[in-house]
Design an enzyme around this catalytic site. Structure first.
Site, mmCIF file in Angstrom:
data_model
loop_
_atom_site.group_PDB
_atom_site.id
_atom_site.type_symbol
_atom_site.label_atom_id
_atom_site.label_comp_id
_atom_site.label_asym_id
_atom_site.label_seq_id
_atom_site.Cartn_x
_atom_site.Cartn_y
_atom_site.Cartn_z
ATOM 1 N N ILE A 19 21.124 12.447 13.210
ATOM 2 C CA ILE A 19 22.333 13.242 13.381
ATOM 3 C C ILE A 19 22.195 14.465 12.486
ATOM 4 C CG2 ILE A 19 23.878 11.425 14.167
ATOM 5 C CD1 ILE A 19 24.969 11.124 11.403
ATOM 6 N N CYS A 21 24.077 18.238 11.404
ATOM 7 C CA CYS A 21 25.256 19.096 11.395
ATOM 8 C C CYS A 21 24.793 20.541 11.265
ATOM 9 C CB CYS A 21 26.156 18.716 10.231
ATOM 10 S SG CYS A 21 27.648 19.712 10.160
ATOM 11 N N HIS A 106 20.679 11.124 8.666
ATOM 12 C CA HIS A 106 21.698 12.174 8.599
ATOM 13 C C HIS A 106 21.193 13.344 7.768
ATOM 14 C CE1 HIS A 106 24.981 14.128 6.330
ATOM 15 N NE2 HIS A 106 25.663 14.024 7.447
ATOM 16 N N CYS A 107 21.302 14.548 8.316
ATOM 17 C CA CYS A 107 20.904 15.747 7.582
ATOM 18 C C CYS A 107 21.944 16.830 7.841
ATOM 19 C CB CYS A 107 19.524 16.216 8.029
ATOM 20 S SG CYS A 107 18.872 17.526 6.995
ATOM 21 N N ARG A 108 22.503 17.352 6.776
ATOM 22 C CA ARG A 108 23.555 18.360 6.933
ATOM 23 C C ARG A 108 23.003 19.777 6.892
ATOM 24 N NH1 ARG A 108 29.591 18.759 5.009
ATOM 25 N NH2 ARG A 108 30.080 20.469 6.392
#
Length: 130
Positions: A19, A21, A106-108
């Site tokens: 995921i 962002c 997860h990586c923003r």
């Protein structure tokens, strides 16, 4: 009218999901999107998923999930090899303990980082055939 930004969810394999962002996504939209994704993960995978935060520590991610590996890696800086090995070992152990276990990376910061981390993990360990 500005296009609403959404978190991108991609199944790399049946057991590895990323995921991402987009940069500049407002916090409110990020949190709403993340909540929707968490609900989807819970409905599809129950408690068999672990969210791996490959960005800086994030209270939102930690509070919304039952199982989080929060690496605390500084955005846009490469982590040390010992940190990479530790994270890969934890992820590999998670996948090996149950055939239904799933990783959610997860990586923003940017999708290049999550792609690099996915590649790093996939070459670190032998494939799991379950």
């Amino acid at each position: 009218m500005e296009e609403q930004q959404r978190i991108d969810l991609t199944y790399i394999t049946e057991r590895i999901i990323t995921i991402f962002c987009p940069p500049g996504c407002p916090e409110k939209i990020y949190q709403q999107n993340l909540q929707e994704i968490i609900l989807m993960l819970q409905s599809k995978h129950g408690h068999h998923y672990m969210l791996v935060n490959l960005s800086q520590k994030n209270k939102t991610v930690t509070q919304m999930n039952h199982k989080v590996l929060d690496t605390g890696w500084v955005d846009l800086l490469a982590p040390g090899l010992d940190q990479i090995f530790s994270a890969c070992t934890t992820m590999n152990n998670w996948l090996q303990t149950h055939a239904k276990h799933v990783l959610v990376l997860h990586c923003r910061v940017n999708d290049t980082d999550s792609s690099a981390h996915t590649g790093m993990f996939s070459v670190s360990f032998k494939p799991i055939n379950r």
